[in-house]
Scaffold this motif. Structure first.
Motif, PDB file in Angstrom:
ATOM      1  N   LYS A 109       5.647  -3.487 -14.010  1.00 23.81           N
ATOM      2  CA  LYS A 109       5.489  -2.551 -13.767  1.00 23.81           C
ATOM      3  C   LYS A 109       5.516  -1.293 -12.347  1.00 23.81           C
ATOM      4  O   LYS A 109       5.596  -0.962 -12.246  1.00 23.81           O
ATOM      5  N   GLU A 110       4.600  -2.103 -12.186  1.00 24.41           N
ATOM      6  CA  GLU A 110       4.355  -1.701 -11.014  1.00 24.41           C
ATOM      7  C   GLU A 110       4.884  -1.959  -9.584  1.00 24.41           C
ATOM      8  O   GLU A 110       5.271  -1.003  -8.689  1.00 24.41           O
ATOM      9  N   VAL A 111       5.616  -3.417 -10.035  1.00 24.21           N
ATOM     10  CA  VAL A 111       6.756  -2.629  -8.750  1.00 24.21           C
ATOM     11  C   VAL A 111       8.241  -2.513  -9.214  1.00 24.21           C
ATOM     12  O   VAL A 111       8.395  -2.227  -8.337  1.00 24.21           O
ATOM     13  N   ASP A 112       8.683  -2.166 -10.315  1.00 19.96           N
ATOM     14  CA  ASP A 112       9.808  -1.489 -10.825  1.00 19.96           C
ATOM     15  C   ASP A 112       8.716   0.030 -10.133  1.00 19.96           C
ATOM     16  O   ASP A 112      10.446   0.998  -9.493  1.00 19.96           O
ATOM     17  N   ALA A 113       8.379   0.248  -9.907  1.00 24.42           N
ATOM     18  CA  ALA A 113       7.603   1.851 -10.445  1.00 24.42           C
ATOM     19  C   ALA A 113       7.067   2.278  -8.422  1.00 24.42           C
ATOM     20  O   ALA A 113       7.003   2.834  -8.128  1.00 24.42           O
ATOM     21  N   GLY A 114       7.508   0.369  -7.603  1.00 26.94           N
ATOM     22  CA  GLY A 114       7.235   1.098  -6.366  1.00 26.94           C
ATOM     23  C   GLY A 114       5.678   1.043  -6.002  1.00 26.94           C
ATOM     24  O   GLY A 114       5.184   1.290  -4.615  1.00 26.94           O
ATOM     25  N   ALA A 115       5.097   0.596  -6.965  1.00 21.61           N
ATOM     26  CA  ALA A 115       3.775   0.912  -6.647  1.00 21.61           C
ATOM     27  C   ALA A 115       2.597  -0.659  -6.473  1.00 21.61           C
ATOM     28  O   ALA A 115       1.625  -0.104  -6.152  1.00 21.61           O
ATOM     29  N   ALA A 116       3.312  -1.509  -6.326  1.00 20.58           N
ATOM     30  CA  ALA A 116       2.163  -2.470  -6.618  1.00 20.58           C
ATOM     31  C   ALA A 116       1.722  -3.430  -5.572  1.00 20.58           C
ATOM     32  O   ALA A 116       0.916  -3.690  -5.240  1.00 20.58           O
ATOM     33  N   ARG A 117       2.195  -2.578  -4.202  1.00 18.68           N
ATOM     34  CA  ARG A 117       2.063  -3.087  -2.632  1.00 18.68           C
ATOM     35  C   ARG A 117       0.858  -1.716  -2.453  1.00 18.68           C
ATOM     36  O   ARG A 117       0.291  -2.013  -1.404  1.00 18.68           O
ATOM     37  N   ALA A 118       0.629  -0.737  -3.672  1.00 23.30           N
ATOM     38  CA  ALA A 118      -0.571   0.828  -2.928  1.00 23.30           C
ATOM     39  C   ALA A 118      -2.208  -0.036  -2.540  1.00 23.30           C
ATOM     40  O   ALA A 118      -2.650  -0.978  -3.517  1.00 23.30           O
ATOM     41  N   GLY A 119      -2.850  -0.009  -2.289  1.00 20.53           N
ATOM     42  CA  GLY A 119      -4.058  -0.477  -2.268  1.00 20.53           C
ATOM     43  C   GLY A 119      -4.972  -0.533  -3.234  1.00 20.53           C
ATOM     44  O   GLY A 119      -5.809  -1.399  -3.938  1.00 20.53           O
ATOM     45  N   GLU A 120      -5.353   0.201  -4.156  1.00 22.56           N
ATOM     46  CA  GLU A 120      -5.514   0.448  -5.591  1.00 22.56           C
ATOM     47  C   GLU A 120      -5.137   0.175  -6.962  1.00 22.56           C
ATOM     48  O   GLU A 120      -5.172   0.419  -7.346  1.00 22.56           O
ATOM     49  N   SER A 121      -3.392  -0.734  -6.691  1.00 28.25           N
ATOM     50  CA  SER A 121      -2.995  -1.249  -7.418  1.00 28.25           C
ATOM     51  C   SER A 121      -3.394  -2.796  -8.267  1.00 28.25           C
ATOM     52  O   SER A 121      -4.079  -3.473  -8.171  1.00 28.25           O
ATOM     53  N   SER A 122      -3.328  -2.477  -9.702  1.00 28.59           N
ATOM     54  CA  SER A 122      -3.402  -3.242 -10.610  1.00 28.59           C
ATOM     55  C   SER A 122      -3.761  -5.059  -9.769  1.00 28.59           C
ATOM     56  O   SER A 122      -3.731  -6.181 -10.077  1.00 28.59           O
ATOM     57  N   SER A 123      -1.819  -5.380  -9.488  1.00 34.87           N
ATOM     58  CA  SER A 123      -1.678  -6.254  -9.066  1.00 34.87           C
ATOM     59  C   SER A 123      -2.301  -6.838  -7.352  1.00 34.87           C
ATOM     60  O   SER A 123      -2.360  -7.849  -7.685  1.00 34.87           O
ATOM     61  N   ARG A 124      -2.110  -5.605  -7.038  1.00 31.72           N
ATOM     62  CA  ARG A 124      -3.532  -6.158  -5.766  1.00 31.72           C
ATOM     63  C   ARG A 124      -5.015  -6.619  -5.972  1.00 31.72           C
ATOM     64  O   ARG A 124      -5.185  -7.661  -5.682  1.00 31.72           O
ATOM     65  N   ALA A 125      -5.574  -6.395  -7.379  1.00 28.39           N
ATOM     66  CA  ALA A 125      -6.493  -6.679  -8.171  1.00 28.39           C
ATOM     67  C   ALA A 125      -6.545  -8.309  -8.680  1.00 28.39           C
ATOM     68  O   ALA A 125      -6.841  -8.994  -8.543  1.00 28.39           O
TER      69      ALA A 125
END
Length: 235
Positions: A109-125
Protein backbone atom coordinates in the motif's frame (compact mmCIF):
# COMPACT_ATOMS: atom_id res chain seq x y z
CA UNK A 1 -28.17 -2.76 -1.60
CA UNK A 2 -29.34 -4.17 1.73
CA UNK A 3 -27.05 -7.18 1.35
CA UNK A 4 -24.09 -4.86 0.70
CA UNK A 5 -24.88 -2.86 3.83
CA UNK A 6 -25.04 -6.07 5.87
CA UNK A 7 -21.63 -7.13 4.55
CA UNK A 8 -20.12 -3.74 5.37
CA UNK A 9 -21.60 -3.83 8.86
CA UNK A 10 -20.29 -7.35 9.43
CA UNK A 11 -16.82 -6.33 8.22
CA UNK A 12 -16.85 -3.34 10.54
CA UNK A 13 -17.90 -5.52 13.48
CA UNK A 14 -15.18 -8.06 12.66
CA UNK A 15 -12.60 -5.27 12.60
CA UNK A 16 -13.77 -3.89 15.96
CA UNK A 17 -13.77 -7.36 17.49
CA UNK A 18 -10.23 -8.01 16.27
CA UNK A 19 -8.98 -4.69 17.66
CA UNK A 20 -10.57 -5.41 21.06
CA UNK A 21 -9.13 -8.93 21.13
CA UNK A 22 -5.64 -7.65 20.37
CA UNK A 23 -5.88 -4.86 22.92
CA UNK A 24 -6.96 -7.33 25.62
CA UNK A 25 -4.08 -9.68 24.88
CA UNK A 26 -1.52 -6.92 24.66
CA UNK A 27 -2.78 -5.35 27.91
CA UNK A 28 -2.32 -8.70 29.65
CA UNK A 29 1.30 -8.80 28.44
CA UNK A 30 2.01 -5.17 29.28
CA UNK A 31 3.71 -5.85 32.60
CA UNK A 32 5.32 -9.15 31.70
CA UNK A 33 7.24 -10.92 29.00
CA UNK A 34 5.28 -11.40 25.75
CA UNK A 35 4.04 -14.96 25.28
CA UNK A 36 6.83 -16.73 23.36
CA UNK A 37 4.65 -19.81 22.77
CA UNK A 38 1.93 -17.69 21.18
CA UNK A 39 4.47 -15.96 18.94
CA UNK A 40 5.95 -19.28 17.80
CA UNK A 41 2.49 -20.68 17.01
CA UNK A 42 1.56 -17.60 15.00
CA UNK A 43 4.82 -17.57 13.07
CA UNK A 44 4.54 -21.29 12.28
CA UNK A 45 0.89 -21.08 11.22
CA UNK A 46 1.04 -17.98 9.06
CA UNK A 47 4.35 -18.79 7.42
CA UNK A 48 2.88 -22.11 6.33
CA UNK A 49 0.25 -20.05 4.52
CA UNK A 50 2.92 -18.02 2.73
CA UNK A 51 2.33 -14.89 4.82
CA UNK A 52 4.34 -12.82 7.25
CA UNK A 53 1.86 -11.94 10.01
CA UNK A 54 1.96 -8.37 11.29
CA UNK A 55 0.66 -9.31 14.75
CA UNK A 56 3.33 -11.97 15.34
CA UNK A 57 6.02 -9.67 13.97
CA UNK A 58 4.95 -6.98 16.45
CA UNK A 59 4.97 -9.47 19.34
CA UNK A 60 8.50 -10.62 18.47
CA UNK A 61 9.54 -6.96 18.39
CA UNK A 62 7.96 -6.44 21.82
CA UNK A 63 9.80 -9.48 23.17
CA UNK A 64 13.05 -8.02 21.89
CA UNK A 65 12.22 -4.66 23.47
CA UNK A 66 11.49 -6.32 26.82
CA UNK A 67 14.92 -7.97 26.92
CA UNK A 68 16.72 -4.78 25.92
CA UNK A 69 14.74 -2.82 28.53
CA UNK A 70 16.09 -5.16 31.20
CA UNK A 71 19.71 -4.67 30.15
CA UNK A 72 19.51 -1.04 31.23
CA UNK A 73 20.47 2.41 29.93
CA UNK A 74 23.45 1.14 27.96
CA UNK A 75 21.17 0.15 25.03
CA UNK A 76 19.03 3.29 25.13
CA UNK A 77 19.69 4.13 21.46
CA UNK A 78 18.53 0.73 20.19
CA UNK A 79 15.70 0.56 22.73
CA UNK A 80 14.17 3.88 21.72
CA UNK A 81 14.56 3.08 18.03
CA UNK A 82 12.73 -0.23 18.48
CA UNK A 83 10.01 1.34 20.62
CA UNK A 84 9.37 4.11 18.10
CA UNK A 85 9.17 1.68 15.17
CA UNK A 86 6.85 -0.66 17.07
CA UNK A 87 4.48 2.22 17.79
CA UNK A 88 4.51 3.34 14.16
CA UNK A 89 3.79 -0.13 12.74
CA UNK A 90 1.28 -0.91 15.48
CA UNK A 91 -0.63 2.28 14.68
CA UNK A 92 -1.01 1.24 11.03
CA UNK A 93 -1.97 -2.29 11.98
CA UNK A 94 -4.57 -1.33 14.57
CA UNK A 95 -6.22 1.06 12.12
CA UNK A 96 -7.42 -2.04 10.25
CA UNK A 97 -6.11 -5.40 11.56
CA UNK A 98 -7.93 -7.41 8.91
CA UNK A 99 -6.65 -5.44 5.91
CA UNK A 100 -3.16 -5.10 7.41
CA UNK A 101 -2.84 -8.65 8.73
CA UNK A 102 0.42 -9.31 6.85
CA UNK A 103 3.49 -7.14 6.28
CA UNK A 104 3.33 -7.48 2.50
CA UNK A 105 -0.04 -5.69 2.39
CA UNK A 106 1.19 -2.78 4.50
CA UNK A 107 4.33 -2.33 2.41
CA UNK A 108 2.49 -2.73 -0.91
CA UNK A 109 0.00 0.00 0.00
CA UNK A 110 2.76 2.43 0.89
CA UNK A 111 4.81 1.58 -2.20
CA UNK A 112 1.77 2.10 -4.43
CA UNK A 113 1.08 5.43 -2.72
CA UNK A 114 4.72 6.50 -3.06
CA UNK A 115 5.02 6.78 0.72
CA UNK A 116 7.19 3.77 1.59
CA UNK A 117 10.45 5.75 1.73
CA UNK A 118 9.03 8.55 3.87
CA UNK A 119 10.76 9.03 7.23
CA UNK A 120 7.70 8.01 9.26
CA UNK A 121 6.43 5.20 7.03
CA UNK A 122 5.43 1.78 8.34
CA UNK A 123 7.68 0.25 5.68
CA UNK A 124 10.70 1.94 7.26
CA UNK A 125 9.50 0.69 10.66
CA UNK A 126 9.45 -2.88 9.30
CA UNK A 127 12.92 -2.38 7.82
CA UNK A 128 14.52 -1.18 11.06
CA UNK A 129 12.71 -3.66 13.28
CA UNK A 130 13.98 -6.42 10.99
CA UNK A 131 17.52 -5.10 11.24
CA UNK A 132 17.21 -4.90 15.03
CA UNK A 133 16.12 -8.55 15.06
CA UNK A 134 19.12 -9.42 12.86
CA UNK A 135 21.31 -7.82 15.52
CA UNK A 136 19.56 -9.62 18.39
CA UNK A 137 19.68 -13.04 16.73
CA UNK A 138 23.40 -12.56 16.00
CA UNK A 139 23.97 -11.57 19.63
CA UNK A 140 22.05 -14.54 21.08
CA UNK A 141 23.82 -16.95 18.75
CA UNK A 142 27.12 -15.42 19.82
CA UNK A 143 26.24 -16.02 23.47
CA UNK A 144 25.51 -19.64 22.75
CA UNK A 145 28.44 -20.22 20.42
CA UNK A 146 31.26 -18.65 22.44
CA UNK A 147 30.92 -19.13 26.23
CA UNK A 148 34.21 -17.31 26.89
CA UNK A 149 33.58 -14.14 24.88
CA UNK A 150 32.82 -10.90 26.71
CA UNK A 151 29.43 -9.32 26.14
CA UNK A 152 31.10 -6.14 24.88
CA UNK A 153 32.86 -8.12 22.15
CA UNK A 154 29.72 -10.03 21.19
CA UNK A 155 27.64 -6.84 21.01
CA UNK A 156 30.30 -5.14 18.90
CA UNK A 157 30.55 -8.10 16.50
CA UNK A 158 26.75 -8.34 16.14
CA UNK A 159 26.55 -4.58 15.53
CA UNK A 160 29.35 -4.62 12.93
CA UNK A 161 27.65 -7.30 10.84
CA UNK A 162 23.99 -6.26 11.11
CA UNK A 163 23.39 -2.59 11.92
CA UNK A 164 26.58 -0.66 11.21
CA UNK A 165 26.40 -1.05 7.38
CA UNK A 166 23.12 0.92 7.45
CA UNK A 167 24.04 3.58 10.00
CA UNK A 168 25.38 7.03 9.23
CA UNK A 169 28.10 8.63 11.37
CA UNK A 170 25.63 10.01 13.95
CA UNK A 171 24.08 6.62 14.73
CA UNK A 172 27.46 4.87 14.64
CA UNK A 173 28.91 7.37 17.12
CA UNK A 174 25.96 6.80 19.49
CA UNK A 175 26.49 3.05 19.39
CA UNK A 176 30.20 3.39 20.06
CA UNK A 177 29.37 5.24 23.27
CA UNK A 178 26.81 2.54 24.19
CA UNK A 179 29.41 -0.20 23.74
CA UNK A 180 31.49 1.30 26.55
CA UNK A 181 28.57 0.80 28.95
CA UNK A 182 27.62 -2.79 28.10
CA UNK A 183 27.00 -4.79 31.32
CA UNK A 184 28.70 -8.04 32.25
CA UNK A 185 27.91 -11.03 30.02
CA UNK A 186 26.19 -12.84 32.91
CA UNK A 187 23.51 -10.13 33.07
CA UNK A 188 22.33 -10.80 29.52
CA UNK A 189 22.63 -14.57 29.89
CA UNK A 190 20.28 -14.46 32.89
CA UNK A 191 17.79 -12.40 30.89
CA UNK A 192 17.85 -14.76 27.93
CA UNK A 193 18.16 -18.19 29.55
CA UNK A 194 17.05 -17.49 33.12
CA UNK A 195 18.92 -16.94 36.37
CA UNK A 196 21.13 -19.84 37.39
CA UNK A 197 21.15 -21.33 33.88
CA UNK A 198 24.25 -21.91 31.78
CA UNK A 199 24.71 -20.05 28.49
CA UNK A 200 24.98 -23.42 26.70
CA UNK A 201 21.39 -24.28 27.56
CA UNK A 202 19.12 -21.69 26.00
CA UNK A 203 15.49 -22.23 26.87
CA UNK A 204 13.64 -24.30 24.28
CA UNK A 205 11.23 -21.51 23.47
CA UNK A 206 13.95 -18.99 22.73
CA UNK A 207 15.93 -21.52 20.68
CA UNK A 208 12.85 -22.41 18.65
CA UNK A 209 11.99 -18.75 18.20
CA UNK A 210 15.47 -18.00 16.85
CA UNK A 211 15.25 -20.98 14.47
CA UNK A 212 11.99 -19.58 13.14
CA UNK A 213 13.28 -16.03 13.01
CA UNK A 214 16.19 -16.82 10.71
CA UNK A 215 14.07 -17.90 7.70
CA UNK A 216 11.40 -15.32 8.57
CA UNK A 217 13.94 -12.50 8.54
CA UNK A 218 15.27 -13.78 5.22
CA UNK A 219 11.75 -13.62 3.78
CA UNK A 220 11.26 -10.08 5.04
CA UNK A 221 14.58 -9.01 3.53
CA UNK A 222 13.44 -10.45 0.19
CA UNK A 223 10.14 -8.55 0.51
CA UNK A 224 11.98 -5.31 1.29
CA UNK A 225 14.39 -5.95 -1.57
CA UNK A 226 11.56 -6.45 -4.05
CA UNK A 227 10.18 -3.09 -2.94
CA UNK A 228 13.65 -1.52 -3.21
CA UNK A 229 13.66 -0.56 0.45
CA UNK A 230 16.49 -2.81 1.65
CA UNK A 231 19.30 -0.31 1.01
CA UNK A 232 17.87 2.60 2.98
CA UNK A 233 20.20 4.10 5.59
CA UNK A 234 19.84 6.25 8.68
CA UNK A 235 21.65 9.50 9.50
Amino acid sequence: MKELQVKKKRKSEDKEEEVLRLKRRWREEEEGVPDVTFIIEQLSLKRSEGKIPTAAFLRVSSLLLHVIDQIGPTMVVLREDIRRNIQRLESSYMADPLANSCLAEIIKKEVDAGAARAGESSSRAVLWLTRSMDFSVALVEGLEGDPEASLERLVEEAYETTLKPWHGWISTAAYKVALKLVPHRRKLVELVVGEGEDSDSLKGGIRTLVSLLRPLLSEIHVLLGESRLDRLKSA
